[in-house]
Design a protein around this motif. Structure first.
Motif, PDB file in Angstrom:
ATOM      1  N   PRO A   1      53.363  24.608  51.963  1.00  0.00           N
ATOM      2  CA  PRO A   1      53.631  23.873  53.199  1.00  0.00           C
ATOM      3  C   PRO A   1      54.268  24.744  54.263  1.00  0.00           C
ATOM      4  CG  PRO A   1      54.453  22.678  51.298  1.00  0.00           C
ATOM      5  CD  PRO A   1      54.069  24.044  50.822  1.00  0.00           C
ATOM      6  N   SER A   2      53.686  24.742  55.433  1.00  0.00           N
ATOM      7  CA  SER A   2      54.273  25.363  56.621  1.00  0.00           C
ATOM      8  C   SER A   2      54.687  26.801  56.389  1.00  0.00           C
ATOM      9  CB  SER A   2      55.500  24.563  57.086  1.00  0.00           C
ATOM     10  OG  SER A   2      55.170  23.219  57.258  1.00  0.00           O
ATOM     11  N   ALA A   3      54.007  27.517  55.504  1.00  0.00           N
ATOM     12  CA  ALA A   3      54.437  28.856  55.155  1.00  0.00           C
ATOM     13  C   ALA A   3      53.492  29.886  55.732  1.00  0.00           C
ATOM     14  CB  ALA A   3      54.497  29.019  53.645  1.00  0.00           C
TER      15      ALA A   3
ATOM     16  N   LEU B   1      65.470  25.438  45.899  1.00  0.00           N
ATOM     17  CA  LEU B   1      66.913  25.636  45.921  1.00  0.00           C
ATOM     18  C   LEU B   1      67.219  27.071  45.539  1.00  0.00           C
ATOM     19  CD1 LEU B   1      66.704  22.432  45.460  1.00  0.00           C
ATOM     20  CD2 LEU B   1      69.016  22.638  44.545  1.00  0.00           C
ATOM     21  N   LEU B   2      68.308  27.619  46.090  1.00  0.00           N
ATOM     22  CA  LEU B   2      68.666  28.986  45.784  1.00  0.00           C
ATOM     23  C   LEU B   2      70.176  29.140  45.698  1.00  0.00           C
ATOM     24  CD1 LEU B   2      69.808  30.434  48.652  1.00  0.00           C
ATOM     25  CD2 LEU B   2      67.377  30.299  49.214  1.00  0.00           C
ATOM     26  N   ARG B   3      70.602  30.216  45.042  1.00  0.00           N
ATOM     27  CA  ARG B   3      71.995  30.633  44.979  1.00  0.00           C
ATOM     28  C   ARG B   3      72.038  32.136  45.227  1.00  0.00           C
ATOM     29  NH1 ARG B   3      73.790  28.441  39.057  1.00  0.00           N
ATOM     30  NH2 ARG B   3      72.735  30.405  38.553  1.00  0.00           N
TER      31      ARG B   3
ATOM     32  N   PRO C   1      64.209  26.190  50.956  1.00  0.00           N
ATOM     33  CA  PRO C   1      63.029  26.719  50.273  1.00  0.00           C
ATOM     34  C   PRO C   1      62.777  28.178  50.620  1.00  0.00           C
ATOM     35  CG  PRO C   1      62.566  24.571  51.251  1.00  0.00           C
ATOM     36  CD  PRO C   1      63.897  25.011  51.785  1.00  0.00           C
ATOM     37  N   VAL C   2      62.314  28.919  49.647  1.00  0.00           N
ATOM     38  CA  VAL C   2      61.918  30.309  49.857  1.00  0.00           C
ATOM     39  C   VAL C   2      60.666  30.556  49.033  1.00  0.00           C
ATOM     40  CG1 VAL C   2      63.399  31.196  47.998  1.00  0.00           C
ATOM     41  CG2 VAL C   2      62.698  32.708  49.877  1.00  0.00           C
ATOM     42  N   THR C   3      59.754  31.295  49.615  1.00  0.00           N
ATOM     43  CA  THR C   3      58.440  31.520  49.028  1.00  0.00           C
ATOM     44  C   THR C   3      58.395  32.870  48.325  1.00  0.00           C
ATOM     45  OG1 THR C   3      57.475  30.274  50.867  1.00  0.00           O
ATOM     46  CG2 THR C   3      55.975  31.614  49.564  1.00  0.00           C
ATOM     47  N   PRO C   4      57.745  32.971  47.159  1.00  0.00           N
ATOM     48  CA  PRO C   4      57.553  34.294  46.553  1.00  0.00           C
ATOM     49  C   PRO C   4      56.864  35.240  47.519  1.00  0.00           C
ATOM     50  CG  PRO C   4      56.902  32.558  45.026  1.00  0.00           C
ATOM     51  CD  PRO C   4      57.158  31.887  46.339  1.00  0.00           C
TER      52      PRO C   4
ATOM     53  N   GLU D   1      61.964  31.349  56.295  1.00  0.00           N
ATOM     54  CA  GLU D   1      61.069  30.774  57.295  1.00  0.00           C
ATOM     55  C   GLU D   1      61.263  29.275  57.446  1.00  0.00           C
ATOM     56  OE1 GLU D   1      57.033  31.314  55.888  1.00  0.00           O
ATOM     57  OE2 GLU D   1      57.788  31.349  53.843  1.00  0.00           O
ATOM     58  N   TYR D   2      61.987  28.631  56.520  1.00  0.00           N
ATOM     59  CA  TYR D   2      62.231  27.192  56.575  1.00  0.00           C
ATOM     60  C   TYR D   2      63.534  26.843  57.280  1.00  0.00           C
ATOM     61  CZ  TYR D   2      58.388  26.837  53.286  1.00  0.00           C
ATOM     62  OH  TYR D   2      57.151  26.921  52.687  1.00  0.00           O
ATOM     63  N   GLY D   3      64.290  27.842  57.715  1.00  0.00           N
ATOM     64  CA  GLY D   3      65.527  27.549  58.418  1.00  0.00           C
ATOM     65  C   GLY D   3      66.679  28.404  57.928  1.00  0.00           C
TER      66      GLY D   3
END
Length: 729
Positions: free
Chosen positions: A236-238, A405-407, A459-462, A429-431
Motif C-alpha cells: 500500500p502506498s509504497a 510496528l518497529l523498535r 510501517p516500514v517496507t523491506p 515513507e509512511y510518516g
C-alpha cells in the motif's frame, strides 16, 4: 419470546488481539435489495490486526462511538431475502464488505448485505476456499487492469509470490491478457506454480517486460524490470525504490457486485456480462483428500465455541489457532517506468488468512536492520572517532526486513560516560513518529548499556530506508559507532529531530549510537545474518547507494531477509578492529530471534593486519581451527552456516597488508574451505571476483580502487556466488 441474536467479533477499545470481543447482537431482517447470509468462513486480513491495535483509529479512519466490526470478505449461505431480490434462499455466495469505519464485519455468524454485492459460489468450490477469493482475486484483477493487455513487442511477465494468495491468481489470469507468465516462488512450490500454467523460477534475473509483485519485494522486484518496462506492486502506498520509477496515486477497485472480479473468479452471477463467464480451472479448491495449497487458508466461524471447523485433509500446520502466513497486504500501486500514471482513490483491500476461531496471529520481534558497532578507543583506527554536544544526528538505516510496528535499538556499549538522548524520531515513507522509552521521550543510557524504544506504529517496507534522528544535549564523550557503513550521518547544532530537512549539516560517513531496528513479524519469518568484515559492511561500494553485497543478496531473495553484521577490519581470531568473530558471535548472531542461517566471510584481516600492526602472523592451522569452532557453535544453536572463501587482496595499496606468506595461507585455507564438510555450504567468493590471470588479485572491473575491496559490480558478484538453494529462508 426473546429477541434472536447472533455472535460477532468487534473491538471497543483498541489494544491488540486481546481487545477483540465476541458479543451478541440482534438479528436484523434484510431490507429491500438485501439478503441475510449465514457465514461459513471469513479470512483474517492484516488490516484486522491493525484495527485491533488501533492503527486506523489513530489515522482518523475509524470514528465508531461504541464498537468497530472486523472482517472484509466471507462466504456462506443465503438464509433470508428482502424485497426485490432474485437470489434464492439456500444459494451459496461469497462477497466483500469494504471500508474501516463500520460497526459490523464479516467475523460473525450472520451478515446482512446488499444482494448486488454477492457472487454465486459454484457447486465444486468449498465455502472455506471461496471465502479467500474476493479480496485476493479482486486484487489480482486490479493488478491485471493496471498491467493492461500485453504489448506485442514485450509480453514476458514475472509474477513474484506466484504460489501466494494474489500471485497465484495473477499467474492464472494473465495469459488471458496475452502475457507469457513465469512465476517466482520457492523451489518446493514449483509443482503448484506449473500447475497454474506458468513457467517457474526460484531465482529471477533482471530484464522482464513487466513484474507483478505479489510478494511485495518492492525494490528487489523493481530491479527485475527492464528499462521501459512496467512494475505493479501490492504494497500500500509504497514507492519501491529511491530514485527509481514514477510515484503515483494508488488505485483501488471499488467492488460493487464484485463485478469483473466475480466474473473472473466464479460462474456468472446476476448482472455480470455473459462474456465474463468462465470456469474456475485455476482455483484448485480443497477436497476431503487434498488440502488447499498455501494460497488458500481461512478462518472458520463455528456455531458454538467448542465446535471443530472440520476441515478434513488439512495439514496439521493449518489446524485451528495456528498462524499460517502473510499472503499479501493489497493496495495496488503502479510504477510505470515509461510515464507516471494515476488512478482515483477507493477502498483499501487486504488478504491474509489463517485457520481457527482464535483471531490472533503469532508474531515475534526480530531484526529488520542491524549494524555492528565498535569501540572508539581501539588501537587500530581506520576512521576518526568523535563525540557530540547539543547536536542532532540524523542517520539513514537501510531496512532488510519490514513490518507495521518497529523498535529502535540504541547503544552506549563502549561509552565511558552516560549517554543522554533528549529526543528521538524515526521516519519512513509512511510518516514520522517520536520515539519513547518506557513512555518517556528523554532517556539516559549508562556506559556499557543499551536501550530499546517502545513499539512504534510506523510501517516500514523491506528494502526501504528508515531515517533516525537523535538529539544529544550534553557532552557524550567518544561515541560507540559503526565506522564504515557506506552511509552518511548528518549533524547540526541544536534540537532538529522533527525538522524535515537539516540545512548546512555536517556530513560524516559513519553511524552513531544505533545497533539495530526490530520489526514485528510472523513467527515463521526466517532471518539470516551476514557475519564478517568489510566485504559485508560494504567498503568499496558507492556510499548511500545500498549496493553492499548483502543488499544485492536481499534483492535475490523471495522470502526472509539477511541482516548485515559486517565490520570493516574485523578478524576471526583477534580483537581489533572490533571484537573478534568468536567473541561477538553470541551477541551479533545467535541472539537474533528467528535466525536460521549465518553467512561468514573472515580471513583477509587475520592475514593482512599483522603485517601493518607488527603482530605475529596467523597460520593456516589457526584459521582452520577458528572456522571449525565457529561452525560448531552455529550448529549447536541449530543454525546452518555458509562459508565464503577468503577474497583476493594481493593488490592492496596499504603497506604491510599483502605479503607472500599471507597470500600463501589464503590459498591453503581456501582449498580447505572448498573441500571440508565443516560447513553446510560454501560460496566461492574468491573465484567469483578474482582476476583469472592473477588469482591473488581482484578482477580490475570489480576492484573498489584499493586492491582490497569490491566496487558495486564486485559486491553484486559476491552476492551472486551464494547458491539460493543453500539459503532457503
Amino acid at each position: 419470546m426473546g429477541t434472536a441474536t447472533f455472535r460477532t467479533a468487534v473491538v471497543r477499545t483498541p489494544g491488540g488481539p486481546d481487545s477483540i470481543e465476541i458479543i451478541d447482537v440482534p438479528v436484523v431482517e434484510p431490507g429491500p435489495g438485501e439478503v441475510r447470509v449465514e457465514i461459513a468462513a471469513a479470512p483474517v486480513n492484516p488490516v484486522e490486526l491493525g484495527v485491533a491495535r488501533g492503527l486506523f483509529h489513530a489515522m482518523g479512519l475509524i470514528n465508531q462511538p461504541e464498537r468497530t466490526g472486523l472482517g472484509w470478505d466471507f462466504a456462506g449461505t443465503v438464509v433470508a431475502t428482502g424485497p426485490g431480490v432474485d437470489v434464492a434462499v439456500g444459494t451459496r455466495v461469497a462477497g466483500l464488505v469494504d471500508g474501516f469505519d463500520r460497526d459490523f464485519g464479516t467475523y460473525a455468524e450472520r451478515l446482512v448485505v446488499p444482494a448486488v454485492g454477492l457472487a454465486v459460489v459454484p457447486d465444486g468450490l468449498d465455502l472455506v476456499a471461496a471465502s479467500t477469493v474476493p479480496v485476493n482475486g479482486l486484487a489480482a484483477v486490479q493488478i491485471l487492469d493496471l498491467l493492461g493487455d500485453a504489448p506485442a513487442d514485450g509480453n514476458r511477465l514475472l509474477v513474484t509470490g506466484a504460489a501466494g494468495g494474489v500471485g497465484g491468481y495473477v499467474a492464472s489470469l494473465a495469459p488471458d491478457r496475452g502475457w507469457q507468465v513465469t512465476g517466482l516462488a520457492r523451489a518446493e512450490d514449483e509443482e503448484f506454480v506449473r500447475g497454474l500454467g506458468a513457467e517457474f523460477t526460484s531465482d529471477a534475473e533482471p530484464g522482464w517486460d513487466a513484474v507483478a509483485d505479489g510478494a511485495a519485494l518492492q525494490q528487489r522486484g523493481l530491479a527485475l524490470v527492464r528499462d521501459g518496462g512496467v512494475f505493479v506492486g501490492v504494497q500500500p502506498s509504497a514507492k519501491p525504490a529511491r530514485g527509481v520509477g514514477s510515484p503515483c496515486t494508488p488505485w483501488w477497485r471499488t467492488p460493487t457486485a464484485l463485478d469483473r472480479a466475480a466474473c473472473s473468479l466464479v460462474p456468472r452471477p446476476a448482472g455480470c456480462r455473459p462474456e465474463c463467464t468462465r470456469s474456475c480451472r485455476w482455483t484448485r479448491p480443497p477436497t476431503p483428500t487434498e488440502p488447499w495449497p498455501r494460497a488458500g487458508c481461512a478462518v472458520v466461524t463455528c456455531s458454538s465455541p467448542d465446535a471443530d471447523p472440520g476441515i478434513s485433509g488439512a495439514s496439521p500446520a493449518l489446524r485451528p489457532g495456528r498462524y499460517v502466513e502473510y499472503l499479501t497486504d493489497v493496495g495496488i500501486r503502479r510504477h510505470d517506468l515509461r510515464e507516471p500514471a494515476g488512478r482515483p482513490p477507493g477502498p483499501r483491500l487486504c488478504g491474509t488468512v489463517s485457520y481457527g476461531n482464535e483471531l490472533r496471529a503469532t508474531m515475534i520481534w526480530t531484526a529488520g536492520f542491524r549494524t555492528a558497532v565498535i569501540s572508539p578507543y581501539e588501537q587500530i583506527q581506520l576512521t576518526e572517532p568523535r563525540g557530540f554536544a547539543d547536536q542532532t544526528v540524523r542517520q539513514v538505516l537501510h531496512m532488510a526486513g519490514g513490518g507495521e510496528l518497529l523498535r529502535v535499538r540504541l547503544t552506549n556499549r563502549y561509552g565511558r560516560t552516560p549517554l543522554t538522548i533528549a529526543a528521538a524520531s524515526a521516519a519512513t515513507e509512511y510518516g514520522q513518529r517520536a520515539l519513547t522509552f518506557d513512555g518517556a521521550e528523554r532517556l539516559t543510557i549508562p556506559p556499557g548499556e543499551e536501550a530499546v524504544s517502545d513499539p512504534t506504529e510506523l510501517p516500514v517496507t523491506p528494502g526501504a530506508d528508515l531515517v533516525l534522528s537523535l538529539y544529544l544535549p550534553e557532552k557524550t564523550g567518544l561515541a560507540t559507532y559503526s565506522h564504515q557503513p557506506m552511509e552518511t550521518a548528518h549533524i547540526v547544532g541544536g534540537n532538529h529531530v522533527a525538522s524535515p530537512v537539516l540545512p548546512e549539516a555536517e556530513q560524516v560517513e559513519a553511524r552513531f549510537y544505533v545497533s539495530g531496528v526490530d520489526v514485528l513479524a510472523p513467527d515463521d519469518t526466517a532471518i539470516a545474518v551476514a557475519f564478517g568484515d568489510s566485504w559485508f559492511e560494504g567498503v568499496g561500494s558507492t556510499t548511500g547507494a545500498n549496493n553492499r553485497s548483502v543488499d544485492f543478496l536481499n534483492r535475490r531473495l523471495d522470502r526472509g531477509w539477511v541482516v548485515n553484521q559486517g565490520i570493516a577490519g574485523n578478524r576471526l581470531l583477534r580483537d581489533e578492529v572490533g571484537e573478534h568473530a568468536l567473541g561477538r558471535l553470541d551477541r551479533d548472531v545467535l541472539s537474533i530471534p528467528g535466525v536460521t542461517h549465518v553467512l561468514v566471510h573472515f580471513g583477509i584481516n587475520d592475514l593482512g593486519l599483522p603485517g601493518m600492526s607488527g603482530e605475529p602472523p596467523v597460520t593456516a592451522d589457526a584459521l582452520i581451527e577458528g572456522f571449525e569452532a565457529l561452525a560448531h557453535r552455529a550448529h549447536a544453536a541449530g543454525l546452518k552456516i555458509l562459508a565464503a572463501t577468503i577474497g583476493p587482496f594481493a593488490g592492496a595499496v596499504y603497506p604491510g597488508i599483502s605479503t607472500p606468506e599471507g597470500l600463501a595461507v589464503r590459498r591453503e585455507v581456501n582449498d580447505w574451505i572448498r573441500t571440508t564438510d565443516t560447513f553446510d555450504a560454501v560460496f566461492d567468493v574468491a573465484r567469483a571476483v578474482e582476476d583469472p590471470d592473477a588469482p591473488d588479485y581482484i578482477h580490475p572491473a570489480l576492484d573498489g580502487g584499493d586492491g582490497m575491496h569490491l566496487n558495486d559490480k564486485g559486491a553484486q558478484a559476491m552476492a551472486g556466488a551464494v547458491d539460493l538453494e543453500t539459503l532457503t529462508l
